[in-house]
Design an enzyme around this catalytic site. Structure first.
Site, PDB file in Angstrom:
ATOM      1  N   CYS A  33      -3.205   6.209   2.186  1.00  0.00           N
ATOM      2  CA  CYS A  33      -3.682   4.886   1.792  1.00  0.00           C
ATOM      3  C   CYS A  33      -2.468   3.992   1.541  1.00  0.00           C
ATOM      4  O   CYS A  33      -1.337   4.472   1.497  1.00  0.00           O
ATOM      5  CB  CYS A  33      -4.490   4.955   0.498  1.00  0.00           C
ATOM      6  SG  CYS A  33      -5.930   6.013   0.623  1.00  0.00           S
ATOM      7  N   CYS A  74       7.176  13.223   2.311  1.00  0.00           N
ATOM      8  CA  CYS A  74       6.363  13.645   3.461  1.00  0.00           C
ATOM      9  C   CYS A  74       7.085  13.305   4.767  1.00  0.00           C
ATOM     10  O   CYS A  74       7.349  12.141   5.055  1.00  0.00           O
ATOM     11  CB  CYS A  74       5.011  12.927   3.415  1.00  0.00           C
ATOM     12  SG  CYS A  74       4.063  13.128   4.907  1.00  0.00           S
ATOM     13  N   SER A 128       3.491   4.391  18.275  1.00  0.00           N
ATOM     14  CA  SER A 128       4.119   5.414  17.436  1.00  0.00           C
ATOM     15  C   SER A 128       5.327   6.072  18.091  1.00  0.00           C
ATOM     16  O   SER A 128       6.259   6.493  17.421  1.00  0.00           O
ATOM     17  CB  SER A 128       3.087   6.468  17.046  1.00  0.00           C
ATOM     18  OG  SER A 128       2.441   6.963  18.192  1.00  0.00           O
TER      19      SER A 128
HETATM   20  S1  SF4 Z   1       4.916  16.802   5.707  1.00  0.00           S
HETATM   21 FE1  SF4 Z   1       3.833  17.694   3.926  1.00  0.00          FE
HETATM   22  S2  SF4 Z   1       2.807  15.977   2.951  1.00  0.00           S
HETATM   23 FE2  SF4 Z   1       3.408  15.313   4.996  1.00  0.00          FE
HETATM   24  S3  SF4 Z   1       1.648  15.689   6.332  1.00  0.00           S
HETATM   25 FE3  SF4 Z   1       2.931  17.509   6.445  1.00  0.00          FE
HETATM   26  S4  SF4 Z   1       2.201  18.922   4.837  1.00  0.00           S
HETATM   27 FE4  SF4 Z   1       1.344  16.876   4.423  1.00  0.00          FE
END
Ligand code: SF4
Length: 449
Positions: free
Chosen positions: A2, A238, A285
């Protein structure tokens, strides 16, 4: 995933119009619903509905939302269905007053917390994590809202970038791993919190800094203060934010997303060379990585696929059928650049494989002599339980299939992924990213959700 934003105007100006443009800049982070809550002299007013920012708000509706503190949210739901009841900001009234919350993330102990609360007689109206957090804050709020938030945060586990508004302050909280992004900007005397820095550029604000993992920032009486909620853990931003979600004109934890993606493209060209006549991208992307690939390989970059910019991301469409229709609506081949050529197409990920299969087919139908697929990230082999809606493992094409098998399934002449080491090196840090969906190694393990 989000997008969240919060604004505190020290000069007491109405902020809903600025909020609108900030949310517009964050639209890529969620397209299901949009909402804004403002503090109107201590009374919290809000409006939210399903739809894009410009669909939910018109001038009249914005002008009715008056106040100098506000928070906003664009939602792509990972928990709960996409009904209006799950739209945010969540506004709640309780013994100590009113509270508005806008949340990006996912709680791994959501069900456990909610079960306990329901056993104690708490009634929930929505199925979102945010309502659990709101209940915790309300329960802990005796005299001091900041202490209540600190206590609530101690109970929750998972990823979060939380922006909260009370009748006199704006508060931002980032999880102790820094999985979700949250940054601080300033527009004149006004403070702004946002998921991404691109919102600051859009509204003419200046980037100040990121909220640190485990930090809470409180803006009250026009001043900002920093409070620690939890001990900062090893940073685990992430990695999918870097390669896919964040806008290329954003900076995340001080790093330019554009430069990181271009570097990943360069590394991809070194790890996965192939002879070709043209490098193209899967727009948008894959575009930055494709530019990097072309620079490093010396093979010219040009446009090969034209995107209808008014269609949402295929990855984000809720059903398989819609996803497949989405690809057809979304992309068209520029035949003039493709016919008779050995085409190298660069994208940032293959999740289910449906989009890439369709693209390869379209390129071949348009007369491409060869189609070589290059991916600027490793195969996605594990699902995410930390707030990104990657599918269950059985739907992840790379979880069940070798690269050779995927190559055949998507109909490409060759397929190569950037290694995890290569991606981390390009992204400027081995130890600062969550790599869960590539390695199965998560900063916070899944509980029961
Ligand atoms: S890097 Fe970690 S937080 Fe990001 S999508 Fe993958 S598992 Fe989820």
């Amino acid at each position: 995933m989000c997008g969240v934003i919060g604004i505190y105007s020290k000069d007491k100006r109405d902020i809903s119009n600025i909020m609108y443009y900030g949310l517009y800049a964050l639209q890529h982070r969620g397209q299901e619903s949009t909402g804004i809550a403002v503090n109107n002299n201590g009374y919290i007013d809000y409006y939210k509905d399903l739809g894009l920012v410009h669909e939910v708000f018109d001038k009249e509706r914005l002008n009715r939302l008056r106040g100098n503190i506000g928070i906003g949210h664009v939602r792509y739901g990972t928990s709960g269905d996409d009904s209006t009841i799950n739209a945010e900001p969540l506004v709640v009234g309780y013994k100590q007053g009113a509270l508005a919350l806008a949340y990006d993330g996912s709680l791994v102990n959501f069900l456990e917390l909610r079960d306990k609360m329901e056993d104690a007689g708490v009634i929930f109206q929505s199925s979102i994590d945010t309502e659990v957090i709101a209940n915790l804050i309300a329960r802990y709020h005796k005299d001091d809202i900041e202490q209540a938030i600190i206590k609530a945060v101690k109970d929750i586990k998972g990823s979060y970038a939380l922006v909260t508004m009370t009748n006199d302050r704006l508060i931002g909280v980032r999880d102790p791993y820094g999985i979700k992004p949250l940054c601080i900007g300033k527009l004149g005397n006004d403070y702004i919190l946002s998921s991404e820095t691109c919102a600051f550029d859009t509204i003419g604000a200046e980037f100040i800094r990121d909220v640190e993992p485990g930090e809470m920032v409180v803006i009250i009486d026009g001043e900002i203060k920093s409070v620690r909620t939890k001990k900062a853990e090893d940073k685990s931003i992430c990695l999918f934010e870097i390669i896919y979600f964040a806008r290329p004109d954003s900076k995340l934890d001080g790093k330019s997303i554009y430069l990181l993606r271009r570097e990943a493209g360069r590394s991809l060209a070194k790890e996965c060379p192939v002879e070709g006549d043209i490098v193209i991208s899967a727009p948008d992307s894959g575009t930055v990585a494709a530019i990097g690939y072309a620079e490093e390989s010396g093979i010219p970059y040009d446009e090969g696929l034209i995107k209808n910019r008014y269609v949402g991301r295929t990855f984000i469409q809720p059903t398989q059928e819609l996803r497949e229709q989405g690809v057809k609506i979304k992309l068209n081949v520029l035949k003039e650049n493709i016919e008779g050529k050995r085409v190298i197409i660069v994208d940032d990920s293959i999740v289910r494989g449906t989009t890439m299969k369709r693209i390869v087919e379209m390129l071949k139908n348009a007369g491409a002599k060869e189609v070589h697929v290059r991916i600027s990230a490793p195969p996605v082999t594990y699902p995410c339980h930390l707030g990104i809606d990657t599918p269950r493992r059985k739907n992840l094409i790379a979880a069940e299939n070798t690269t050779e098998a995927i190559k055949k399934m998507i109909g490409a002449d060759s397929l190569c992924f950037l290694s995890l080491e290569g991606l981390l090196e390009a992204a400027g840090g081995k130890d600062i990213y969550c790599t869960g969906c590539f390695s199965g190694d998560y900063p916070v393990e899944k509980d029961n959700k």
